[in-house]
Design an enzyme around this catalytic site. Structure first.
Site, PDB file in Angstrom:
ATOM      1  N   HIS A 179       0.862  -1.188   0.000  1.00 10.32           N
ATOM      2  CA  HIS A 179       0.000   0.000   0.000  1.00 10.32           C
ATOM      3  C   HIS A 179       0.897   1.236   0.000  1.00 10.32           C
ATOM      4  O   HIS A 179       2.111   1.118   0.177  1.00 10.32           O
ATOM      5  CB  HIS A 179      -0.891   0.003   1.242  1.00 10.32           C
ATOM      6  CG  HIS A 179      -0.103   0.077   2.520  1.00 10.32           C
ATOM      7  ND1 HIS A 179       0.505  -1.023   3.090  1.00 10.32           N
ATOM      8  CD2 HIS A 179       0.210   1.134   3.322  1.00 10.32           C
ATOM      9  CE1 HIS A 179       1.143  -0.658   4.184  1.00 10.32           C
ATOM     10  NE2 HIS A 179       0.988   0.648   4.352  1.00 10.32           N
ATOM     11  N   ASP A 191       1.056   5.280   1.773  1.00 14.58           N
ATOM     12  CA  ASP A 191       0.501   5.814   3.023  1.00 14.58           C
ATOM     13  C   ASP A 191      -0.441   6.987   2.839  1.00 14.58           C
ATOM     14  O   ASP A 191      -1.267   7.254   3.696  1.00 14.58           O
ATOM     15  CB  ASP A 191       1.635   6.196   3.980  1.00 14.58           C
ATOM     16  CG  ASP A 191       2.261   4.941   4.582  1.00 14.58           C
ATOM     17  OD1 ASP A 191       1.579   3.901   4.599  1.00 14.58           O
ATOM     18  OD2 ASP A 191       3.427   5.009   5.021  1.00 14.58           O
ATOM     19  N   ARG A 241       7.330 -10.272  15.528  1.00 15.11           N
ATOM     20  CA  ARG A 241       8.064  -9.158  14.926  1.00 15.11           C
ATOM     21  C   ARG A 241       7.477  -7.877  15.487  1.00 15.11           C
ATOM     22  O   ARG A 241       6.284  -7.595  15.328  1.00 15.11           O
ATOM     23  CB  ARG A 241       7.890  -9.206  13.406  1.00 15.11           C
ATOM     24  CG  ARG A 241       8.453  -8.045  12.622  1.00 15.11           C
ATOM     25  CD  ARG A 241       7.848  -8.113  11.225  1.00 15.11           C
ATOM     26  NE  ARG A 241       8.491  -7.282  10.220  1.00 15.11           N
ATOM     27  CZ  ARG A 241       8.146  -6.010   9.957  1.00 15.11           C
ATOM     28  NH1 ARG A 241       7.200  -5.432  10.680  1.00 15.11           N
ATOM     29  NH2 ARG A 241       8.740  -5.356   8.978  1.00 15.11           N
TER      30      ARG A 241
END
Ligand SMILES: *[C@@H]1O[C@H](CO)[C@@H](O)[C@H](O)[C@H]1NC(C)=O
Ligand SMILES: *[C@@H]1O[C@H](CO)[C@@H](O)[C@H](O)[C@H]1NC(C)=O
Length: 711
Positions: free
Chosen positions: A583, A585, A665
């Site tokens: 994507h 931002d 993560r």
């Protein structure tokens, strides 16, 4: 208003349950349809489907009844003002001239007004209670009631009615995607028939016309003729109704009523011209159909063009002659007429004349146009003729000349504006090209502010622009502290409407914002010190980004989020998705078109983004930059503690995260804006010394700096 309320309450017991006919019993008060509509909408939000249906159906019925009654009363009362015989009460016979005849004239007018009033009041109650606001009027025009009905019928399993309501709504709202999906869905459902897709608001003349056209284009001429004949008949009754409904109240233009002070004859003229204008517009109104932007052109005459293909020469001649009433010079139709006449015999053909009702219609319409043009010339009351068949000489010569010069001027201005716009566009394009070139060259490589921060890769090494990879932001200990903070806050899914796996079903997701961390710190759910570290580290990244990308104006927080993604162990076989889809931002990536559209719901005010990584003891989870196609990977970044990847938030930097296949993560995601209006705000309830609760709102940085956040 009060009166209306009383009626609304009484209305419930006064109204007979069905009012589908004009022959309403006398002295009823019809329940106002705007109130019924409101009741239905209220019930909708309570999920009370039966009440929705009952009230919405009744609202539609009452609205139709009011329309019918008004037209019916005005049409049947028209004979009240006929100047046939002299009035019995008058000594001097009419016609003549003088004040006594004026009395006769106004007596007729008053009798007609009385007739209409009595007729309407008997059938629907005092007319004023049926006045609705423009908003309500618009909802009915947009067929909104059918949208509510569709849901309600569906909920109580009345599928055929749901389909009809959905179809009726969609016809008037062809761009309504949800309803389109509903209809597709209905089409696939068992038990739904093709006939269920009705138009519940279809008007007979238009339905017949469209049916005629359908048969015509499938070469079923016999059936087409039947429908076009029916269409002509329906047209004139629809026209009569439309014209009668025009005879309403005077509509003031804006605030004109405040200073309107016309005398008797001027105000009668003003009002009557408005009515005539409306009546002329009926030819457009009748040529329009739901969901079609433009009315059919030359609608009424086109009926006769279709009709003249019929088999019998007598009829073909009648329709051809009728068509020629509108367009006497039309070559093809004249040829057709000559041919039909030759085939039938000239004498017989000469005896056939055009349809009388059409002749009368044209005569009346032309008289109206003459009056309207007169009012245009003398009083400046604008009239735009909606018909294309009007002979040129109906418009007064002076007006014709004036309009010609006006049209020429308008065309010239339009052309000049067009040229100007083109010039401006070219200038803007050149300017944009220059400024992006400059931005690419200059906006990188500023000082890093802290000695232990090192540049690992520049835009060039990252195969793009407005990108940087930095290391050494925080220590191992700080990384562990922030990870602990995330796990302690561990409000699964926070920041994404509470969904635990918003991005991938194979991973769980937890997140905490700076503000949430501070609040949890104050509640002692997490160490306040860690919350402060979260804020300080975010601030450090912000400062470095602002400096490195050489920004002329300050960079503000738009949003910051400490997020951890964990692989769900039992779900990792055959995985081919990403942990976070590619994507951009601040724009909506349309990878099929290689485009990124900068408009909501994208966060268009975000200008820069950065991610501060906290660990590397997991499998997968690499950060990737791609082309606009979201497939071609241009650069990859392996996370590790203290590493920051920073980049411009626009279409130059589509990015995503590869699947995390083992372990957890954690990273701090940071979005920045150059627009101070969009800085992240802190809003909370506070209580002052007198015990009054009030809302406080600060920019995040101010909130921290001002010591509201004390350790
Ligand atoms: C006018 O029309 C109405 C309704 O058609 C009828 O009842 C009435 O008798 C007519 N009046 C006159 C004066 O013709
Ligand atoms: C940049 O592109 C080159 C050539 O395709 C590639 O070898 C390199 O790994 C890329 N850089 C990064 C950081 O991925």
């Amino acid at each position: 208003m009060l009166w209306r309320l009383v009626v609304a309450i009484l209305g419930v017991c006064l109204i007979p349950s069905c009012l589908s006919d004009v022959q309403l019993s006398s002295n009823v008060i019809l329940e106002p349809y705007d109130l019924l509509f409101d009741t239905a909408v209220e019930a909708y939000y309570k999920g009370d489907w039966m009440t929705v249906i009952l009230n919405m159906e009744r609202a539609l019925r009452n609205k139709a009844a009011i329309r019918r009654v008004k037209a019916h009363c005005r049409i049947t009362c028209a004979n009240q003002s006929a100047f046939g015989e002299p009035l019995s009460s008058m000594v001097v016979p009419v016609p003549g001239a003088g004040s006594v005849e004026d009395l006769g004239f106004f007596q007729k007018i008053m009798k007609r007004a009385d007739c209409v009033n009595t007729c309407e009041s008997e059938k629907i109650g005092p007319p004023t209670i049926h006045k609705v606001t423009e908003d309500v009027d618009l909802e009915f025009k947009k067929r909104t009631p059918y949208n509510y009905l569709q849901v309600a019928y569906f909920k109580i399993n009345k599928l055929d009615k749901a389909v009809a309501a959905a179809n009726t709504f969609f016809l008037a709202n062809p761009d309504h995607m949800e309803m389109k999906q509903n209809l597709d869905y209905y089409r696939m459902m068992a038990g739904v028939q093709q006939e269920d897709f009705k138009d519940l608001e279809a008007r007979p003349h238009m339905a017949e016309f469209l049916a005629g056209k359908r048969y015509y284009s499938s070469d079923s001429f016999g059936l087409a003729i039947d429908h076009f004949e029916a269409a002509v008949e329906e047209y004139f009754s629809a026209d009569q109704e439309c014209r009668a409904l025009c005879e309403g109240a005077y509509v003031y233009d804006g605030y004109n009523y405040m200073e309107y002070s016309a005398d008797l004859f001027q105000s009668m003229t003003d009002h009557y011209m408005q009515i005539l204008n409306c009546k002329q517009r009926c030819s457009v109104e009748l040529a329009s159909t739901a969901g079609k932007d433009k009315p059919f052109e030359d609608f009424l005459p086109s009926h006769f063009n279709y009709l003249q293909i019929c088999e019998k020469y007598e009829q073909a001649i009648e329709w051809a002659k009728t068509y020629l009433l509108f367009h006497p010079e039309e070559e093809v139709m004249n040829q057709n007429l000559a041919y039909y006449s030759a085939m039938l015999g000239e004498d017989k053909a000469a005896a056939i004349s055009a349809r009388l009702v059409v002749k009368q219609h044209i005569q009346q319409s032309l008289l109206e146009k003459e009056l309207l043009y007169f009012a245009y010339e003398v009083f400046g009351i604008t009239f735009v003729d909606p018909d294309s068949w009007t002979p040129a000489d109906v418009m007064p010569l002076k007006l014709r000349e004036k309009q010609k010069t006006e049209r020429e001027t308008a065309a010239r201005i339009t052309e000049e504006i067009g040229n100007l716009m083109k010039e401006i566009e070219t200038l803007v394009e050149e300017k944009n090209k220059e400024s992006t070139d400059i931005a690419k060259i200059v906006r990188e490589g500023g000082p890093l502010l802290f000695d232990d921060i090192k540049i690992t890769m520049t835009s060039k090494q990252l195969n793009g622009s407005q990108r940087v990879l930095l290391d050494g932001f925080i220590s191992e200990g700080e990384c562990r502290e922030l990870t602990r903070l995330s796990n302690a806050a561990a409000l699964k899914g926070d920041g994404y409407q509470g969904r635990p796996s918003p991005h991938s079903p194979y991973e769980s997701f937890q997140g905490v914002t700076v503000l949430k961390a501070i609040k949890l710190g104050q509640e002692e759910t997490v160490p306040l010190k860690s919350a402060r570290l979260f804020f300080d580290m975010s601030e450090k990244v912000r400062g470095v980004m602002e400096s490195y990308f050489r920004l002329d104006s300050p960079l503000y927080f738009s949003y910051s989020h400490l997020v951890c993604r964990s692989a769900i162990d039992e779900k990792q076989d055959d995985r081919d998705d990403l942990s976070h889809l590619v994507h951009a931002d601040n724009c909506l990536l349309v990878s099929e078109l290689n485009e990124c559209i900068k408009e909501p719901p994208a966060y268009t005010n975000r200008d820069y983004s950065a991610i501060l990584y906290l660990n590397d003891d997991f499998e997968g989870g690499d950060f990737i930059f791609t082309e606009l196609d979201s497939k071609t990977v241009t650069a990859e970044v392996r996370p590790q503690c203290g590493r920051v990847v920073g980049f411009g938030a626009g279409n130059e930097n589509p990015h995503g995260v590869r699947a995390v296949t083992k372990g957890q993560r954690c990273a701090v995601a940071l979005w920045f804006t150059l627009d101070p209006k969009h800085e992240e705000k802190v809003t909370y309830l506070s209580v002052n010394s007198s015990g009054i609760v009030y809302i406080m709102s600060f920019f995040l940085s101010f909130y921290v700096v001002m010591g509201y956040f004390v350790i």
